[in-house]
Design a protein around this motif. Structure first.
Motif, PDB file in Angstrom:
ATOM      1  N   LEU A 102       0.841  -1.187   0.000  1.00 60.91           N
ATOM      2  CA  LEU A 102       0.000   0.000   0.000  1.00 60.91           C
ATOM      3  C   LEU A 102       0.884   1.249   0.000  1.00 60.91           C
ATOM      4  O   LEU A 102       1.928   1.269   0.659  1.00 60.91           O
ATOM      5  CB  LEU A 102      -0.895   0.026   1.239  1.00 60.91           C
ATOM      6  CG  LEU A 102      -2.122  -0.900   1.253  1.00 60.91           C
ATOM      7  CD1 LEU A 102      -2.803  -0.820   2.609  1.00 60.91           C
ATOM      8  CD2 LEU A 102      -3.100  -0.519   0.155  1.00 60.91           C
TER       9      LEU A 102
ATOM     10  N   MET B 144      -1.964   5.886   2.114  1.00 59.90           N
ATOM     11  CA  MET B 144      -3.112   4.994   2.253  1.00 59.90           C
ATOM     12  C   MET B 144      -2.931   4.050   3.442  1.00 59.90           C
ATOM     13  O   MET B 144      -3.899   3.738   4.152  1.00 59.90           O
ATOM     14  CB  MET B 144      -3.284   4.201   0.954  1.00 59.90           C
ATOM     15  CG  MET B 144      -4.576   3.426   0.862  1.00 59.90           C
ATOM     16  SD  MET B 144      -4.788   2.733  -0.811  1.00 59.90           S
ATOM     17  CE  MET B 144      -6.341   1.868  -0.616  1.00 59.90           C
TER      18      MET B 144
ATOM     19  N   TYR C 204      -5.474   3.749   6.781  1.00 56.54           N
ATOM     20  CA  TYR C 204      -6.130   2.555   7.298  1.00 56.54           C
ATOM     21  C   TYR C 204      -5.613   2.148   8.678  1.00 56.54           C
ATOM     22  O   TYR C 204      -6.308   1.438   9.409  1.00 56.54           O
ATOM     23  CB  TYR C 204      -6.014   1.407   6.298  1.00 56.54           C
ATOM     24  CG  TYR C 204      -7.070   1.500   5.223  1.00 56.54           C
ATOM     25  CD1 TYR C 204      -8.369   1.072   5.458  1.00 56.54           C
ATOM     26  CD2 TYR C 204      -6.784   2.061   3.978  1.00 56.54           C
ATOM     27  CE1 TYR C 204      -9.352   1.173   4.500  1.00 56.54           C
ATOM     28  CE2 TYR C 204      -7.761   2.177   3.007  1.00 56.54           C
ATOM     29  CZ  TYR C 204      -9.057   1.731   3.270  1.00 56.54           C
ATOM     30  OH  TYR C 204     -10.036   1.854   2.324  1.00 56.54           O
TER      31      TYR C 204
ATOM     32  N   LEU D 246      -7.671   1.811  -7.971  1.00 59.81           N
ATOM     33  CA  LEU D 246      -6.283   2.029  -7.581  1.00 59.81           C
ATOM     34  C   LEU D 246      -5.438   1.155  -8.497  1.00 59.81           C
ATOM     35  O   LEU D 246      -5.559  -0.073  -8.475  1.00 59.81           O
ATOM     36  CB  LEU D 246      -6.081   1.645  -6.116  1.00 59.81           C
ATOM     37  CG  LEU D 246      -4.677   1.764  -5.549  1.00 59.81           C
ATOM     38  CD1 LEU D 246      -4.266   3.228  -5.407  1.00 59.81           C
ATOM     39  CD2 LEU D 246      -4.581   1.057  -4.187  1.00 59.81           C
TER      40      LEU D 246
ATOM     41  N   PHE E 166      -3.703   8.595  -3.129  1.00 59.01           N
ATOM     42  CA  PHE E 166      -4.900   8.353  -2.333  1.00 59.01           C
ATOM     43  C   PHE E 166      -5.308   9.626  -1.595  1.00 59.01           C
ATOM     44  O   PHE E 166      -6.503   9.951  -1.521  1.00 59.01           O
ATOM     45  CB  PHE E 166      -4.625   7.214  -1.345  1.00 59.01           C
ATOM     46  CG  PHE E 166      -5.777   6.907  -0.433  1.00 59.01           C
ATOM     47  CD1 PHE E 166      -6.811   6.091  -0.849  1.00 59.01           C
ATOM     48  CD2 PHE E 166      -5.829   7.428   0.859  1.00 59.01           C
ATOM     49  CE1 PHE E 166      -7.875   5.795  -0.009  1.00 59.01           C
ATOM     50  CE2 PHE E 166      -6.880   7.146   1.709  1.00 59.01           C
ATOM     51  CZ  PHE E 166      -7.912   6.327   1.269  1.00 59.01           C
ATOM     52  N   THR E 167      -4.342  10.354  -1.061  1.00 56.17           N
ATOM     53  CA  THR E 167      -4.633  11.594  -0.334  1.00 56.17           C
ATOM     54  C   THR E 167      -5.302  12.614  -1.241  1.00 56.17           C
ATOM     55  O   THR E 167      -6.270  13.281  -0.848  1.00 56.17           O
ATOM     56  CB  THR E 167      -3.349  12.184   0.258  1.00 56.17           C
ATOM     57  OG1 THR E 167      -2.786  11.254   1.186  1.00 56.17           O
ATOM     58  CG2 THR E 167      -3.622  13.497   0.973  1.00 56.17           C
TER      59      THR E 167
END
Length: 299
Positions: free
Chosen positions: A59, A63, A67, A163, A192-193
């Protein structure tokens, strides 16, 4: 859980910072109600490691930190169309880590044998040009048999937010939109941000990702944009030139009978109206005599 024990105040501050204060912004917009943010426990490090081992990828750092702080994200709000009609409209959702799975459609077997025995690449595996936001240069997405594509969400059977790892060794996968009808790729975010911030900037309005698609927004969603966040469309006027999508669902608006806009009545309908009016007021009777002299073409 192997997580940091925090108090309610600290937890509230964490979610406020994570959502960039979106709840406060929405609370100041008229007719927006039921602003809700679900709080979730964080993933354990063992869960993240197990997910990475299962899919043979790492990952990205942002991200992973997300999580390890909260196992997903679920934020929603409603809009009051009338005093007795309140419907959930806005929604920002990131699934639990265990729910992030590989896209299986047309990708399980990268190379297939066609009826004429020649090897072909399924249409989902193709190059797609896009603009690299960090450099401003034209780049391309080059998928192959080693690529990994994970589904983050589905948009009304029209598209999937994915993704994408071009290779398993990639440390910076990007977020793309896969249009399911044409199997075309549209670039969404470098990280992701960035995708999370884009979701917040668009207020969680329904199908906001379709702003960046070739099909464009559904008509009822565009009306919400124009009502609540018109600036998001003003900066992207070319989006309005795209085709309007008809989605097989019940959108949150009322259906009008086009008959209410009819401006021309037949002679029989006029007679019926006059008869009703004359029963209520005798002065209307002389108008009936005038109407009887009109030609049969009506008004």
């Amino acid at each position: 859980m192997a997580s940091l024990k925090i108090g309610n105040d600290t937890e509230d501050m964490f979610y406020e910072n994570l959502s960039l204060g979106l709840a406060k912004v929405l609370s100041n917009i008229p007719r927006l109600t039921n602003v809700t943010l679900e709080k979730r426990l964080p993933c354990e490090k063992a869960q993240v490691t197990a997910w990475e081992s299962r899919h043979n990828v790492y990952l990205p750092d942002d991200m992973k930190r997300f999580y390890l702080s909260t196992d997903g994200f679920n934020f929603y709000w409603s809009y009051q169309y009338s005093p007795n009609d309140i419907r959930r409209v806005g929604h920002i959702h990131f699934p639990h880590l265990i729910q992030i799975t590989l896209v299986r459609d047309n990708i399980d077997t990268i190379l297939t044998v066609s009826p004429n025995t020649t090897l072909t690449v399924p249409p989902i595996i193709r190059q797609s040009n896009y603009v690299d936001m960090s450099s401003g240069h034209l780049d391309h997405l080059n998928l192959n048999s080693r690529s990994k594509i994970f589904e983050l969400s589905t948009i009304a059977n029209l598209a999937k937010v994915c993704l994408v790892y071009e290779t398993p060794e990639s440390s910076s996968p990007k977020i793309f939109l896969l249009e399911t009808s044409s199997l075309r790729w549209q670039f969404l975010a470098e990280s992701f941000t960035e995708y999370l911030r884009m979701s917040i900037a668009h207020l969680g309005l329904p199908y906001w990702e379709l702003c960046f698609s070739s099909c464009g927004l559904p008509a009822w969603t565009e009306q919400l944009f124009l009502l609540l966040a018109p600036h998001l469309l003003e900066k992207n006027d070319n989006r309005r030139l795209k085709n309007i999508v008809c989605i097989n669902e019940n959108p949150p608006y009322n259906v009008l009978d086009p008959g209410v806009f009819r401006t021309k009545l037949s002679v029989d309908e006029c007679d019926a109206v006059v008869r009703c009016a004359s029963e209520l007021h005798p002065d209307v009777q002389h108008k009936q005599l005038m109407l009887s002299n009109l030609p049969n073409s009506g008004f």
